[in-house]
Motif scaffolding. Sequence first.
Motif, PDB file in Angstrom:
ATOM      1  N   ARG A  95       4.341  16.229 -11.640  1.00  0.00           N
ATOM      2  CA  ARG A  95       3.971  16.374 -10.227  1.00  0.00           C
ATOM      3  C   ARG A  95       3.899  15.012  -9.533  1.00  0.00           C
ATOM      4  O   ARG A  95       4.527  14.789  -8.494  1.00  0.00           O
ATOM      5  N   LEU A  96       3.144  14.084 -10.123  1.00  0.00           N
ATOM      6  CA  LEU A  96       2.991  12.778  -9.489  1.00  0.00           C
ATOM      7  C   LEU A  96       4.274  11.965  -9.564  1.00  0.00           C
ATOM      8  O   LEU A  96       4.615  11.239  -8.627  1.00  0.00           O
ATOM      9  N   LYS A  97       4.993  12.111 -10.661  1.00  0.00           N
ATOM     10  CA  LYS A  97       6.242  11.361 -10.803  1.00  0.00           C
ATOM     11  C   LYS A  97       7.227  11.724  -9.697  1.00  0.00           C
ATOM     12  O   LYS A  97       7.820  10.843  -9.071  1.00  0.00           O
ATOM     13  N   PHE A  98       7.363  13.006  -9.419  1.00  0.00           N
ATOM     14  CA  PHE A  98       8.313  13.412  -8.387  1.00  0.00           C
ATOM     15  C   PHE A  98       7.804  13.087  -6.983  1.00  0.00           C
ATOM     16  O   PHE A  98       8.597  12.860  -6.070  1.00  0.00           O
ATOM     17  N   MET A 147       5.412   7.361   7.770  1.00  0.00           N
ATOM     18  CA  MET A 147       4.567   6.690   6.784  1.00  0.00           C
ATOM     19  C   MET A 147       3.110   6.675   7.226  1.00  0.00           C
ATOM     20  O   MET A 147       2.195   6.871   6.411  1.00  0.00           O
ATOM     21  N   ASN A 148       2.883   6.444   8.507  1.00  0.00           N
ATOM     22  CA  ASN A 148       1.511   6.429   9.016  1.00  0.00           C
ATOM     23  C   ASN A 148       0.850   7.791   8.801  1.00  0.00           C
ATOM     24  O   ASN A 148      -0.319   7.871   8.385  1.00  0.00           O
ATOM     25  N   LYS A 149       1.595   8.868   9.059  1.00  0.00           N
ATOM     26  CA  LYS A 149       1.065  10.217   8.867  1.00  0.00           C
ATOM     27  C   LYS A 149       0.736  10.471   7.405  1.00  0.00           C
ATOM     28  O   LYS A 149      -0.314  11.054   7.078  1.00  0.00           O
ATOM     29  N   GLN A 150       1.616  10.049   6.508  1.00  0.00           N
ATOM     30  CA  GLN A 150       1.379  10.227   5.076  1.00  0.00           C
ATOM     31  C   GLN A 150       0.098   9.536   4.643  1.00  0.00           C
ATOM     32  O   GLN A 150      -0.681  10.059   3.830  1.00  0.00           O
ATOM     33  N   LEU A 151      -0.151   8.349   5.188  1.00  0.00           N
ATOM     34  CA  LEU A 151      -1.291   7.549   4.759  1.00  0.00           C
ATOM     35  C   LEU A 151      -2.602   7.978   5.402  1.00  0.00           C
ATOM     36  O   LEU A 151      -3.655   7.416   5.085  1.00  0.00           O
ATOM     37  N   GLU A 152      -2.558   8.960   6.265  1.00  0.00           N
ATOM     38  CA  GLU A 152      -3.807   9.538   6.763  1.00  0.00           C
ATOM     39  C   GLU A 152      -4.583  10.186   5.626  1.00  0.00           C
ATOM     40  O   GLU A 152      -5.817  10.209   5.639  1.00  0.00           O
ATOM     41  N   SER A 153      -3.868  10.731   4.652  1.00  0.00           N
ATOM     42  CA  SER A 153      -4.510  11.500   3.584  1.00  0.00           C
ATOM     43  C   SER A 153      -4.224  10.958   2.197  1.00  0.00           C
ATOM     44  O   SER A 153      -4.565  11.594   1.190  1.00  0.00           O
ATOM     45  N   SER A 154      -3.590   9.802   2.091  1.00  0.00           N
ATOM     46  CA  SER A 154      -3.245   9.230   0.793  1.00  0.00           C
ATOM     47  C   SER A 154      -3.544   7.736   0.807  1.00  0.00           C
ATOM     48  O   SER A 154      -3.189   7.042   1.759  1.00  0.00           O
ATOM     49  N   MET A 157       1.272   5.112  -0.810  1.00  0.00           N
ATOM     50  CA  MET A 157       2.338   5.823  -0.117  1.00  0.00           C
ATOM     51  C   MET A 157       2.648   7.185  -0.724  1.00  0.00           C
ATOM     52  O   MET A 157       2.855   8.160  -0.010  1.00  0.00           O
ATOM     53  N   ALA A 158       2.689   7.278  -2.029  1.00  0.00           N
ATOM     54  CA  ALA A 158       3.083   8.534  -2.663  1.00  0.00           C
ATOM     55  C   ALA A 158       1.905   9.369  -3.141  1.00  0.00           C
ATOM     56  O   ALA A 158       2.004  10.589  -3.220  1.00  0.00           O
ATOM     57  N   CYS A 159       0.816   8.701  -3.480  1.00  0.00           N
ATOM     58  CA  CYS A 159      -0.357   9.369  -4.039  1.00  0.00           C
ATOM     59  C   CYS A 159      -1.517   8.388  -3.976  1.00  0.00           C
ATOM     60  O   CYS A 159      -1.436   7.382  -3.270  1.00  0.00           O
ATOM     61  N   ASP A 160      -2.551   8.649  -4.721  1.00  0.00           N
ATOM     62  CA  ASP A 160      -3.693   7.739  -4.696  1.00  0.00           C
ATOM     63  C   ASP A 160      -3.569   6.610  -5.708  1.00  0.00           C
ATOM     64  O   ASP A 160      -4.512   5.844  -5.909  1.00  0.00           O
ATOM     65  N   GLU A 161      -2.413   6.501  -6.343  1.00  0.00           N
ATOM     66  CA  GLU A 161      -2.120   5.393  -7.251  1.00  0.00           C
ATOM     67  C   GLU A 161      -1.116   4.450  -6.600  1.00  0.00           C
ATOM     68  O   GLU A 161      -0.239   4.878  -5.849  1.00  0.00           O
ATOM     69  N   TYR A 162      -1.233   3.181  -6.936  1.00  0.00           N
ATOM     70  CA  TYR A 162      -0.252   2.176  -6.534  1.00  0.00           C
ATOM     71  C   TYR A 162       0.980   2.336  -7.420  1.00  0.00           C
ATOM     72  O   TYR A 162       0.869   2.340  -8.643  1.00  0.00           O
ATOM     73  N   THR A 163       2.158   2.501  -6.808  1.00  0.00           N
ATOM     74  CA  THR A 163       3.356   2.812  -7.578  1.00  0.00           C
ATOM     75  C   THR A 163       4.567   2.033  -7.066  1.00  0.00           C
ATOM     76  O   THR A 163       4.484   1.267  -6.105  1.00  0.00           O
ATOM     77  N   ILE A 164       5.702   2.307  -7.703  1.00  0.00           N
ATOM     78  CA  ILE A 164       6.948   1.674  -7.271  1.00  0.00           C
ATOM     79  C   ILE A 164       7.323   2.067  -5.848  1.00  0.00           C
ATOM     80  O   ILE A 164       8.093   1.359  -5.197  1.00  0.00           O
TER      81      ILE A 164
END
Length: 234
Positions: A95-98, A147-154, A157-164
């Motif tokens: 789930r998180l990977k995708f 991106m701004n909309k995504q970061l309203e709830s995360s 960028m992709a989840c609550d972890e720092y990733t690639i």
Amino acid sequence: MLTVYSWPTPNGHKVHVMLEECGLQLGRDWEAVPVNIGAGDQFKPEFLAISPNNKIPAMVDPHGPDGKPIALFESGAILLYLAAKTGQFLPQTDRLKFQVLQWLMFQMGGVGPMIGQTHHFRQYAPEKIEYAINRYTNETRRLYGVMNKQLESSRFMACDEYTIADIAIFPWLRNWENHGIDWADYPYLKKWFNLIAARPAVQRGVKVLADLRRPITDDKARDILFGKTQYQKR
């Protein structure tokens, strides 16, 4: 030692940052070989042998997955390779990977190409073409809005972890002023940007080769980057 053929551009810095975030130290674990794209180094046969699309960055790992050397081009592919090699910045659950992969593709297919065109027509084009400037500036603002909309709830960028996904996107936003952006319109993205910019590994990564870059002011460099030299058969 990993060898990275690169230049201080957003795509180059993506890999520089990733290496530093993975705990790989410049000069000890990896080396940066400058490929001066304004001088035409990207068209040299030895570089084309590892990067057939004549774009930076490219990387050679003398100890590939099967113990043999492997050469890679395309910054997104290099990020995925380093994530697999080090076991970092790409979650293990499907789930998180995708979730991460879709935002990585968002950068590769949207943020990079569109912001690149915005930057070109606003900064480098020999003539100011209003239609092109408006077209790409508006699309860039739309992407900033996504991106701004995504970061309203995360948190990231992709989840609550720092990733690639974060590593891939951040370098493209560093020249936000030249994109016609007002951070006041994107408060969540601005908060994220500041969070990423404060990371020590990011600060080290964006300094790699940075002292070599010069403004593009001469006709020869413009021809190499944007003119007929770019399209010659090789």
